[in-house]
Structure formats: structure tokens, C-alpha cells
Motif scaffolding. Structure first.
Motif, PDB file in Angstrom:
ATOM      1  N   ALA A   1       5.875 -16.143  44.730  1.00 57.75           N
ATOM      2  CA  ALA A   1       6.077 -16.237  43.282  1.00 57.75           C
ATOM      3  C   ALA A   1       7.469 -15.740  42.912  1.00 57.75           C
ATOM      4  N   LEU A   2       7.915 -14.709  43.618  1.00 58.49           N
ATOM      5  CA  LEU A   2       9.271 -14.206  43.348  1.00 58.49           C
ATOM      6  C   LEU A   2      10.332 -15.241  43.742  1.00 58.49           C
ATOM      7  N   ILE A   3      10.039 -15.999  44.789  1.00 58.91           N
ATOM      8  CA  ILE A   3      10.970 -17.083  45.158  1.00 58.91           C
ATOM      9  C   ILE A   3      11.091 -18.056  43.982  1.00 58.91           C
TER      10      ILE A   3
ATOM     11  N   VAL B   1      10.521 -17.336  40.893  1.00 57.67           N
ATOM     12  CA  VAL B   1      11.254 -16.638  39.818  1.00 57.67           C
ATOM     13  C   VAL B   1      12.764 -16.741  40.068  1.00 57.67           C
ATOM     14  N   ILE B   2      13.164 -16.510  41.320  1.00 64.07           N
ATOM     15  CA  ILE B   2      14.601 -16.573  41.653  1.00 64.07           C
ATOM     16  C   ILE B   2      15.143 -17.975  41.396  1.00 64.07           C
TER      17      ILE B   2
ATOM     18  N   ILE C   1      15.650 -18.332  37.768  1.00 60.86           N
ATOM     19  CA  ILE C   1      16.844 -17.600  37.317  1.00 60.86           C
ATOM     20  C   ILE C   1      18.096 -18.370  37.716  1.00 60.86           C
ATOM     21  N   ASN C   2      18.095 -18.865  38.951  1.00 63.61           N
ATOM     22  CA  ASN C   2      19.252 -19.630  39.435  1.00 63.61           C
ATOM     23  C   ASN C   2      19.499 -20.851  38.566  1.00 63.61           C
TER      24      ASN C   2
ATOM     25  N   ALA D   1      20.595 -19.425  34.996  1.00 58.77           N
ATOM     26  CA  ALA D   1      21.858 -18.674  34.917  1.00 58.77           C
ATOM     27  C   ALA D   1      22.933 -19.223  35.840  1.00 58.77           C
ATOM     28  N   GLY D   2      22.660 -20.375  36.426  1.00 60.24           N
ATOM     29  CA  GLY D   2      23.649 -20.933  37.359  1.00 60.24           C
ATOM     30  C   GLY D   2      23.837 -19.975  38.517  1.00 60.24           C
ATOM     31  N   GLY D   3      22.703 -19.499  39.034  1.00 59.15           N
ATOM     32  CA  GLY D   3      22.684 -18.411  40.011  1.00 59.15           C
ATOM     33  C   GLY D   3      23.603 -18.559  41.201  1.00 59.15           C
ATOM     34  N   VAL D   4      23.535 -19.693  41.882  1.00 59.37           N
ATOM     35  CA  VAL D   4      24.360 -19.854  43.073  1.00 59.37           C
ATOM     36  C   VAL D   4      25.610 -20.629  42.697  1.00 59.37           C
ATOM     37  N   LYS D   5      26.755 -20.059  43.017  1.00 60.15           N
ATOM     38  CA  LYS D   5      28.012 -20.707  42.670  1.00 60.15           C
ATOM     39  C   LYS D   5      28.143 -22.024  43.415  1.00 60.15           C
TER      40      LYS D   5
END
Lengths: 410, 122
Positions: free
Chosen positions: B31-33, B35-36, B39-40, B43-47
């Protein structure tokens, strides 16, 4: 003046005269010296082991009066007389309240959070699976402890040694089986120190040469916004899922938010340096001091030794080793599955880092990988499962606490 | 004693509890995966940088150009490199040390930084 009587009294009141009243204490002094040797000369996790060993030494020296385990042994938090401890206890008795009240493990977690960079895990979220898989040892050791006849609350505390996370082990044990805090904490920290010896043979036995030589693609950088949102999101999610784990996860993520927010540099600096160092001193010395060789039993155990030197301690040490080994097996096994699923893009060696001994387990993955392919840099890849393992072991502890509450273990 | 009232459990019960516990850990982290990933996405998590496959951290391999300024035309960037770094009157060892100091000062992993040039200010 009766000089002879004074000298006789001096001898009678000295620790030398009482050294062998209970041989168990003398044995513990020897063990403490061995642990001091391992910490100072062999460099085995000295930050913790030195304090633990010295606490053990202080508590077992007869008549030192620094620690009175009889004030705590076999008593729940509600049965402990805080007034008695403050009036009659020694300095270690008072400091030990920080363990009993679970203050130190949480503050240690705050410090670890402030030192943790979740970047590698956020860049490769799938590595969290390895952090979950490496909790296998927790449950294998739990089952084995039941087989050996331990009560379920003690078995759960023994199992959590497999999480390779000292503060979590102390947190859970002080709630479920406080009598066993000494041996469990010592087993957890000792095996964490021995990870470079325990893990490599298992990693080699479970992987092929080709798998060990796998070069992984470089993880992509993660934005600052993601790093700030992550601790907040994890706190909300994990605490809603397992409220029992709120103190650990809450402090861990608060520390991380100090680090990542960038607006409280002073707090971040204090948390990851001064605070964690001070708490480490208190925690290590008092945990060591719980390992008293002889403690007179009361009630049902009247006339028995309920101290450190018992068969159950030896079993706990053995089961702790098995827990660490099974956790390594679980991590590497899922690493192999990820290797197969991704078509050889994931090096299975990073799976062993799923045990949460940060960063030692990740360093072991790096060292073993570099041994077979010197140009291979697995450290940052292994940090993903490594920090996921911290969350995983906290979740495992939360589950066991929750079960314990339902089944009346607490 | 405190724990006399605690009931022992059988091995099958322990096995069942373990199975459920292991599943809970997996479900929580899966579930946290998710969530990540959310978020990514938000928020454009990974450049969005294209990086070549490599095991070597970029910044470590960055000082590919010798301090003397020699630039071979057949020069191939090291695997994982983000490109060359221009060194002016600074040798490789000093450059590596400076990059390590900067990374430590910023408290950022070395492989997340990109150095374009290092020049001694006189």
C-alpha cells in the motif's frame, strides 16, 4: 578504637566478600568483559555494545546499588512503584524508566529518521517488497519459540529480533515481555553487530554467480516535494492501519521531516547528533544493566533465579540467530523473484538489506556484490530495502502488539 | 508473576498468526508503494532525467577529464555519468575530495549532485 573490627567490617561490607554469594553475577562480570573486548578491540557495534557491556558490569558488581532489577522484574507498568524507585533506586533504576516507559526507543527512532534518506526507496518503490520479505525471520522465530515452549508474548518478543531493529525489539519486548528485555536486546544488538558474518554465507548459498554480478541501473533522483510529503503520508497511513505502532512510526517520520523540510536545520542537526547520542548512552547502559546474573524470584518463582543466566536466555540467543538468518533468506529469496520477474535487472543481493540494520545490511550487500563484480555499486540500491525494512519491522511489531492486546498478552 | 494468566498457543495457531502477520506487513508495504506512486504522480516525484544504465554513481565517475585539460576526441563517458566536468587548475584527486565535501555539507548523496566545473579562485 577497634581497628581489627573496622577492618573486618570493611571486608564484610566489600563487594569482594560478596562476589561469589551468587556465582551467576561473577559469570556475568566475565561476560561483560568479553563484550567490552568485542566492542573495543574487535569493533563490534561499539556505539551500543560498549554501553551495554558496561551497564552489565555495573549491575553485576555486588553492592554497587546502581540497579535493582527486583523493583521491575515480573511487574507490569501499573504494578511498578515509581515512588519506591525514586526514593530507593540507584541512578540506573531511574534512567531505566526511559526504557520501561518506551521513551528511549522512540527518541532513537526520531534520530534514525533524521539520518535516513528515503531517496533510494522513493526512486525505486518496488524495493519496499524486499523490506517486507525480510521480515520472514520474525515469524519463523515466533513459530520456533512456540515450539520450544515459550509463551506467545515472549515468542513474539523473540521473533522481533529477526527485524534486526534494536529500538523496535526493545519497544515490543518492554510491552509484551519486560522480564526478557535484557537477553532480547542483547541478542538483537549483538547479531546486528555480527551481520557482516551472518549474512554473506547465506547470500552466497542462495544466489548464482551470474545473479551476484548483476549490475543495476542507476536510481533516478527524487524531488524535494516527494521527500517532504512521504513522511507525512506514511505517518497517516501506518498509524491509521496499526495505531499501536504510532509512537515508533510517528517519531521516525518526525525526525525525517525535520531533515527533509529544510526549515528546521537546527532541530534536524540536534536530532541526528546530540539527541540520539545522549539517548544511546542511556539506552545502552540501562539495557545492559537489566542483565543481572541472579535475581531472587518471588511468588511462584520463590527460591528460583529469574536472572539473566537461565536456559531461556540461551534459547533466546539461539532463536535470535535463526531469526536473523531466516530474515536474510526471505530478503534474498524475494530478491531472486524480482531478478526473475524483471528479467535480470535486480541484483538479488540487495534483498538481504531488507533486514533493517541501517546501514550495515546495505553495506554487506555492497561488499558481497563488489567481491564478485568490483565495478558494481549496490550500496544506494540496497538502501531502498534497508530503510523499507525499518518500516516493515515497525509494522510487524505493531501487528504483534495488536494481536497481543486482543489475546491478552499485555 | 505477571504472565501466568497468558494462555499458551499451539504451533498451528502460531503458524496461522505468522501467516496473517507476514501478509499484513506485505499489504502495508504494498500500500505504501501505491502511496509513493501517487505522491510521485502528484508532485512529479522522480525527476525526468534520462540516465544511462550503470552501477557507478554519476558524480564519482564525473571527473573524466584530466586536470591538464586534455580532451581526447574518442573519449567515452563512464557508465552512469551525467557528462564531463571541467577542471581548471584542479587535479582529479582534489576534485574528488571537493565533491565529497560539498555532498557532505549539503547532506545529499553524491550521486544526486551534478558538478559541471571546478575552478580555483585566486
Amino acid at each position: 578504637m577497634e581497628i581489627g573490627k573496622i577492618i573486618e567490617n570493611l571486608w564484610v561490607d566489600s563487594g569482594f566478600n560478596n562476589l561469589f554469594t551468587h556465582w551467576e553475577n561473577a559469570v556475568m562480570i566475565v561476560i561483560a568483559c568479553v563484550l567490552l573486548y568485542l566492542a573495543i578491540v574487535r569493533g563490534f557495534e561499539p556505539l551500543l555494545l560498549l554501553g551495554i557491556a558496561f551497564g552489565m558490569l555495573l549491575a553485576n558488581l555486588p553492592l554497587s546499588g546502581m540497579m535493582h532489577m527486583e523493583l521491575f522484574t515480573g511487574k507490569s507498568l501499573s504494578e511498578i512503584s515509581f515512588s519506591e524507585i525514586l526514593h530507593e533506586g540507584g541512578i540506573l533504576d531511574v534512567l531505566y524508566l526511559g526504557v520501561k516507559l518506551n521513551i528511549y526507543p522512540c527518541l532513537i527512532f526520531m534520530g534514525i529518521g533524521a539520518m535516513t534518506d528515503f531517496g533510494p526507496m522513493l526512486a525505486r518503490p518496488s524495493s519496499m517488497i524486499l523490506g517486507a520479505a525480510a521480515q520472514l525471520g520474525v515469524y519463523c522465530a515466533f513459530i520456533l519459540a512456540i515450539v520450544f515452549g515459550f509463551l506467545p508474548n515472549v515468542a513474539a518478543s523473540i521473533g522481533i529480533i529477526g527485524g534486526a531493529d534494536g529500538p523496535t525489539a526493545i519497544f515490543l519486548t518492554s510491552k509484551l515481555a519486560p522480564t526478557y528485555l535484557g537477553p532480547i536486546a542483547i541478542a538483537a544488538y549483538s547479531y546486528m553487530a555480527l551481520i557482516p558474518l551472518i549474512q554473506p554465507p547465506i547470500m552466497k548459498a542462495m544466489t548464482t554467480q551470474k545473479e551476484r554480478e548483476t549490475v543495476m541501473t542507476q536510481a533516478k533522483p527524487v524531488t524535494k516535494t516527494t521527500k517532504i510529503i512521504f513522511p507525512i503520508a506514511v505517518t497517516i497511513f501506518c498509524v491509521l492501519l496499526l495505531p499501536d505502532v504510532a509512537p515508533l512510526i510517528g517519531c521516525f517520520m518526525l525526525g525525517n521531516l525535520f531533515r527533509e523540510s529544510g526549515v528546521v536545520e537546527r532541530l534536524s542537526d540536534t536530532t541526528q547528533n546530540a539527541l540520539i547520542n545522549i539517548v544511546t548512552i542511556f539506552l545502552s547502559v540501562t539495557v545492559g544493566a537489566t542483565s543481572v546474573g541472579y535475581i531472587a524470584g518471588t511468588g511462584e518463582n520463590l527460591g528460583q533465579n529469574v536472572g539473566f543466566l537461565s536456559t531461556s536466555t540461551l534459547l533466546i540467543i539461539l532463536l535470535g540467530l535463526l531469526a536473523f538468518s531466516f530474515s536474510t533468506v526471505g530478503g534474498v529469496l524475494f530478491g531472486k523473484i524480482m531478478y526473475a520477474v524483471t528479467g535480470g535487472k535486480v541484483n538479488p543481493l540487495i534483498g538481504s538489506a531488507g533486514v533493517s540494520a541501517v546501514p550495515m545490511a546495505a553495506r554487506v550487500s555492497q561488499n558481497v556484490g563488489a567481491k564478485y563484480n568490483p565495478s558494481n555499486y549496490l550500496l544506494m540500491h540496497a538502501m531502498g530495502p534497508n530503510v523499507a525494512g525499518v518500516i516493515g519491522s515497525a509494522v510487524a511489531a505493531g501487528f504483534l502488539l495488536s494481536v497481543g492486546r486482543v489475546l491478552g498478552w499485555t | 508473576m505477571l504472565f501466568l494468566a497468558i494462555e499458551p498457543i499451539s504451533v498451528p495457531e502460531a503458524f496461522l498468526l505468522s501467516l496473517v502477520g507476514f501478509a499484513v506487513v506485505f499489504i502495508a508495504l504494498m500500500a505504501l508503494i501505491a502511496v509513493i506512486k501517487c505522491i510521485n504522480a502528484l508532485a512529479g516525484g522522480v525527476k525526468k532525467e534520462t540516465l544511462a544504465p550503470a552501477g557507478v554513481p554519476a558524480a564519482v565517475s564525473a571527473p573524466a577529464v584530466p586536470a591538464s585539460g586534455g580532451t581526447g576526441s574518442a573519449k567515452v563517458p563512464a557508465p552512469g555519468s551525467l557528462g564531463d566536468i571541467d577542471l581548471y587548475t584542479v587535479d582529479d584527486q582534489t576534485a574528488a575530495m571537493l565533491m565529497a565535501i560539498v555532498a557532505d555539507d549539503l547532506k545529499a548523496p553524491l550521486n544526486t549532485l551534478r558538478f559541471t566545473s571546478i575552478k580555483e579562485v585566486k
